[in-house]
Design a protein around this motif. Structure first.
Motif, short mmCIF file in Angstrom:
data_model
loop_
_atom_site.label_atom_id
_atom_site.label_comp_id
_atom_site.label_asym_id
_atom_site.label_seq_id
_atom_site.Cartn_x
_atom_site.Cartn_y
_atom_site.Cartn_z
N THR A 32 1.22 -0.91 0.07
CA THR A 32 0.19 -0.07 0.38
C THR A 32 0.65 0.85 0.10
OG1 THR A 32 0.05 0.40 2.63
CG2 THR A 32 -1.48 -1.16 1.31
N PRO A 33 0.82 2.40 -0.67
CA PRO A 33 1.46 3.95 -0.47
C PRO A 33 1.89 4.10 0.60
CG PRO A 33 -1.24 4.24 -2.21
CD PRO A 33 -1.36 2.23 -1.11
N LYS A 34 0.81 3.72 2.03
CA LYS A 34 0.87 4.06 3.29
C LYS A 34 2.48 3.54 3.78
CE LYS A 34 -3.56 4.23 5.17
NZ LYS A 34 -4.87 3.75 5.87
N LEU A 35 2.43 2.65 3.22
CA LEU A 35 4.08 2.18 3.61
C LEU A 35 5.26 2.09 2.84
CD1 LEU A 35 2.71 -1.84 3.59
CD2 LEU A 35 3.11 -0.52 6.01
N LEU A 36 5.56 3.48 1.48
CA LEU A 36 6.11 3.89 0.94
C LEU A 36 6.85 5.07 1.99
CD1 LEU A 36 4.18 4.65 -2.50
CD2 LEU A 36 6.52 3.14 -2.07
N SER A 37 8.03 5.13 1.56
CA SER A 37 8.65 6.03 2.33
C SER A 37 9.74 6.70 1.63
CB SER A 37 9.68 5.88 3.49
OG SER A 37 10.90 4.66 3.53
N GLY A 59 20.48 -3.93 -9.15
CA GLY A 59 20.11 -3.37 -8.07
C GLY A 59 19.22 -3.13 -7.75
N LYS A 60 18.33 -2.68 -6.64
CA LYS A 60 16.96 -2.91 -6.20
C LYS A 60 16.15 -2.20 -6.92
CE LYS A 60 19.66 -2.67 -1.20
NZ LYS A 60 19.33 -2.33 -0.38
N ILE A 61 14.52 -3.61 -6.98
CA ILE A 61 13.17 -3.11 -7.19
C ILE A 61 12.67 -3.23 -7.16
CG2 ILE A 61 12.30 -3.78 -9.26
CD1 ILE A 61 14.60 -5.11 -10.63
N VAL A 62 11.18 -1.74 -6.18
CA VAL A 62 10.16 -2.19 -5.66
C VAL A 62 8.72 -1.91 -6.91
CG1 VAL A 62 8.85 -1.02 -3.63
CG2 VAL A 62 11.61 -1.02 -4.19
N ILE A 63 8.34 -3.50 -5.83
CA ILE A 63 7.34 -3.13 -6.67
C ILE A 63 5.95 -2.24 -5.42
CG2 ILE A 63 5.49 -3.92 -8.38
CD1 ILE A 63 8.12 -4.64 -9.50
N ALA A 64 5.13 -1.02 -6.82
CA ALA A 64 4.35 0.36 -5.21
C ALA A 64 3.08 -0.29 -5.91
CB ALA A 64 5.74 0.97 -5.57
N CYS A 65 2.87 -1.25 -4.77
CA CYS A 65 0.97 -0.83 -5.52
C CYS A 65 -0.09 0.07 -5.10
CB CYS A 65 0.49 -2.38 -3.93
SG CYS A 65 1.46 -4.09 -5.04
N SER A 66 -0.66 0.57 -5.78
CA SER A 66 -1.60 1.77 -5.43
C SER A 66 -2.89 1.35 -3.99
CB SER A 66 -2.48 2.14 -6.85
OG SER A 66 -1.35 2.80 -7.45
N GLY A 67 -3.22 -0.13 -4.20
CA GLY A 67 -4.05 -0.97 -3.25
C GLY A 67 -5.15 0.07 -3.68
N GLU A 116 -7.49 2.68 -1.48
CA GLU A 116 -8.08 3.97 -0.75
C GLU A 116 -6.51 3.76 0.32
OE1 GLU A 116 -12.27 4.22 0.20
OE2 GLU A 116 -12.45 4.86 -1.93
N GLY A 117 -5.87 3.29 0.14
CA GLY A 117 -4.80 2.94 1.17
C GLY A 117 -4.64 1.51 2.33
N SER A 118 -5.21 0.19 0.99
CA SER A 118 -5.48 -0.30 2.45
C SER A 118 -5.23 -1.72 0.82
CB SER A 118 -7.41 -0.78 1.90
OG SER A 118 -7.58 -0.34 3.68
N PHE A 119 -4.72 -3.15 1.33
CA PHE A 119 -4.14 -3.70 0.20
C PHE A 119 -5.21 -3.74 -0.54
CE2 PHE A 119 -4.23 -8.45 -0.71
CZ PHE A 119 -3.33 -8.40 -1.24
N CYS A 120 -5.07 -4.15 -2.10
CA CYS A 120 -5.56 -4.89 -2.92
C CYS A 120 -5.13 -6.16 -3.52
CB CYS A 120 -6.23 -3.67 -4.16
SG CYS A 120 -5.57 -3.22 -4.67
N LEU A 121 -6.38 -7.07 -4.14
CA LEU A 121 -5.49 -8.90 -4.70
C LEU A 121 -4.76 -8.08 -6.24
CD1 LEU A 121 -5.16 -11.28 -4.25
CD2 LEU A 121 -7.30 -12.00 -5.52
N GLU A 122 -5.15 -6.95 -6.70
CA GLU A 122 -5.02 -7.79 -8.07
C GLU A 122 -4.09 -7.10 -8.10
OE1 GLU A 122 -7.41 -3.86 -8.15
OE2 GLU A 122 -7.28 -5.38 -6.72
N ASP A 123 -3.64 -5.81 -7.60
CA ASP A 123 -1.85 -5.13 -7.59
C ASP A 123 -1.15 -5.68 -7.66
OD1 ASP A 123 -3.25 -3.13 -8.97
OD2 ASP A 123 -2.99 -1.63 -6.86
N THR A 124 -1.31 -6.24 -5.94
CA THR A 124 0.07 -7.74 -5.78
C THR A 124 0.04 -8.89 -6.40
OG1 THR A 124 -1.38 -7.11 -3.03
CG2 THR A 124 -0.13 -8.85 -3.48
N VAL A 125 -1.43 -9.11 -7.44
CA VAL A 125 -0.88 -10.42 -8.49
C VAL A 125 0.38 -9.94 -9.30
CG1 VAL A 125 -2.04 -12.12 -10.25
CG2 VAL A 125 -3.25 -11.64 -7.72
N PHE A 126 -0.42 -8.52 -9.45
CA PHE A 126 0.73 -8.45 -10.96
C PHE A 126 2.23 -8.50 -10.34
CE2 PHE A 126 3.71 -4.32 -12.22
CZ PHE A 126 3.65 -4.91 -13.86
N ALA A 127 2.10 -7.64 -8.92
CA ALA A 127 3.40 -7.52 -7.62
C ALA A 127 4.12 -8.88 -8.35
CB ALA A 127 3.65 -6.90 -7.12
#
Length: 242
Positions: free
Chosen positions: A10-15, A139-147, A149-160
């Motif tokens: 989720t975007p809330k975990l981004l920094s 180097g390092k790769i991050v797949i950032a799921c949009s989720g 409304e700030g919460s986990f969503c299945l479809e973005d995680t499956v793509f990741a």
């Protein structure tokens, strides 16, 4: 430097510290990153993600040839040229035009990732091209799921998980160093659960049901297509280009 992949659910975990110096793939399967990919593949000059409808109208004040696209709660914003359905962004509509886009989830994530070294845009339509690009990235790769409304969503995680799985398989075949975080491994497991029925997954997930309820269920089959576009959009200084 060994290749590594992480997934942020989720975007809330981004920094900024988590993204600094890294390659980030932003995904919002339903539907922002799918729409951005389609718009650029169909000849849009650029797509600029912004946070609010007011920001979008302000952008057009200085760029009057731009098209305004986006949604709130899945529905096109009053006064916008387009919604957030990728099916709207045809060549006859977007070719040669810049687009400014604001959505509930995806454009917020794109704006939050501007501190990363490299920001790519991914969806199922350009999955293979995204993975091919990531194979060449050190180097390092991050797949950032949009989720959602700030919460986990299945479809973005499956793509990741699809991205992490392809990268891990490639590294294994090449016998090269590759590190997978627990989050990326969990995403891989979900991908293996749904990879043979992506459209079924999109119809079953929370946001897929919402789009169906508001009359946009036709977007689900479109967004479930895999490997039909060979561009990898990249965000540079807040502007996404092919």
């Amino acid at each position: 430097m060994p290749l590594s992949v992480d997934v942020v659910f989720t975007p809330k975990l981004l920094s900024s510290s988590r993204l600094s110096g890294k390659t980030v793939v932003v995904t919002d399967i339903l539907r922002a990153t799918t729409t951005i990919t389609v718009a650029l593949a169909n000849g849009a000059c650029s797509v600029t993600p912004v946070l609010t409808p007011a920001d979008a109208f302000h952008f057009v004040d200085s760029t009057p040839i731009a098209l305004i696209g986006g949604e709130r709660e899945g529905i096109k914003v009053n006064g916008f040229d387009l919604g957030n359905s990728p099916r709207e962004y045809t060549k006859s509509v977007v070719a040669g035009r810049p687009v400014v886009l604001t959505t509930t989830n995806g454009t917020r994530t794109l704006c939050a990732c501007r501190t990363a070294h490299r920001v790519l845009v991914g969806c199922f339509l350009n999955l293979r091209s995204v993975v091919d690009c990531l194979k060449r990235v050190p180097g390092k790769i991050v797949i950032a799921c949009s989720g959602r409304e700030g919460s986990f969503c299945l479809e973005d995680t499956v793509f990741a998980g699809a991205c992490a799985d392809a990268l891990k398989c490639t590294a294994g075949n090449l016998k090269s160093d590759f590190q997978v975080t627990d989050a990326a491994e969990a995403a891989r497991i979900l991908y293996h659960e749904y990879r043979r029925d992506l459209i079924g997954m999109l119809k079953m997930c929370y946001h897929g049901k919402h789009l169906t309820d508001v009359g946009l269920g036709g977007d689900l089959a479109f967004c479930a297509q895999t490997n039909v576009i060979d561009i990898v959009p990249r965000q540079i200084d807040g502007c996404i280009i092919a």
